[in-house]
Design an enzyme around this catalytic site. Sequence first.
Site, mmCIF file in Angstrom:
data_model
loop_
_atom_site.group_PDB
_atom_site.id
_atom_site.type_symbol
_atom_site.label_atom_id
_atom_site.label_comp_id
_atom_site.label_asym_id
_atom_site.label_seq_id
_atom_site.Cartn_x
_atom_site.Cartn_y
_atom_site.Cartn_z
ATOM 1 N N SER A 128 0.863 -1.252 0.107
ATOM 2 C CA SER A 128 -0.034 0.023 0.076
ATOM 3 C C SER A 128 0.767 1.204 0.075
ATOM 4 O O SER A 128 0.672 2.129 -0.562
ATOM 5 C CB SER A 128 -0.859 -0.137 1.083
ATOM 6 N N HIS A 179 0.538 5.133 4.159
ATOM 7 C CA HIS A 179 -0.212 5.593 3.388
ATOM 8 C C HIS A 179 0.154 7.046 3.035
ATOM 9 O O HIS A 179 0.503 7.456 2.006
ATOM 10 C CB HIS A 179 -1.614 5.643 3.573
#
Length: 255
Positions: A128, A179
């Site tokens: 991610s 993230h």
Amino acid sequence: MFIRNERSVKEFMELYPVVSILVIIHLGLWLIINALQLPFGLMIRDLGVGVNFLIAQGEYWRLITPVFLHGDLMHALFNSFSLVLFGPALEQMLGKGKFLFAYFGAAFIANVATFLFEPLGYAHLGASGAIFGLFGVYVFMISFRKHLIDEGSAQIVTTIFIIGLIMTFIRPNINIQAHIFGFIGGFLIAPLILNNVRPYSPWRRPRRTYDYDDGEIQFDPNRWQKRRLIPDKVRKNWLWIIIGVLALLGLLSRL
């Protein structure tokens, strides 16, 4: 930038070998580790998971290796789908080397941030951070290299990124550091890799072509198809936004 007009999986792999190899690694390692549970596969998992305590003990390879590993099949599939959706345009524009630098550079920054800001007992895996790094490159293009991205694609990327950013903070069990800092890493890397690149073209093929500059005629077999597809691409923006959001929701659900 998100038009897929490849005629087969083989052609996709020829056009985007880096994205293809990364997807094969994602799914292959999941198969070896989770489905087959081979002894050496379990050893790969134990050596590759990002565990902050072990990184602090000097196992610095864990700042990169988590990007190849996934918790379950859906995690691996959604990460791979996100990479197939957002990676090909950048691979074509940047080339293999710059794309790898952006992908793993963002992943490294994301994992360093996870190490610095999460407790020593924290463990993580997944791509991610690297995928949010790709968003960082796109957002830099939208902000400072507008000639490299068309308006429709900019709308798609902006919408999906904003939704992803919101979901990062409201969904449980999310590696927020990965993230945020993956995106920041991609944004900071972007000016280093976006020099002397051409805008993405879904009709460009890495095969023999002829160039006017060489005194030869360049023949584009899709020259009439382009005129038909450009308006369709604009009308399909919301379809791609929905597809991207679904991929993102899957990505955020299994971190």
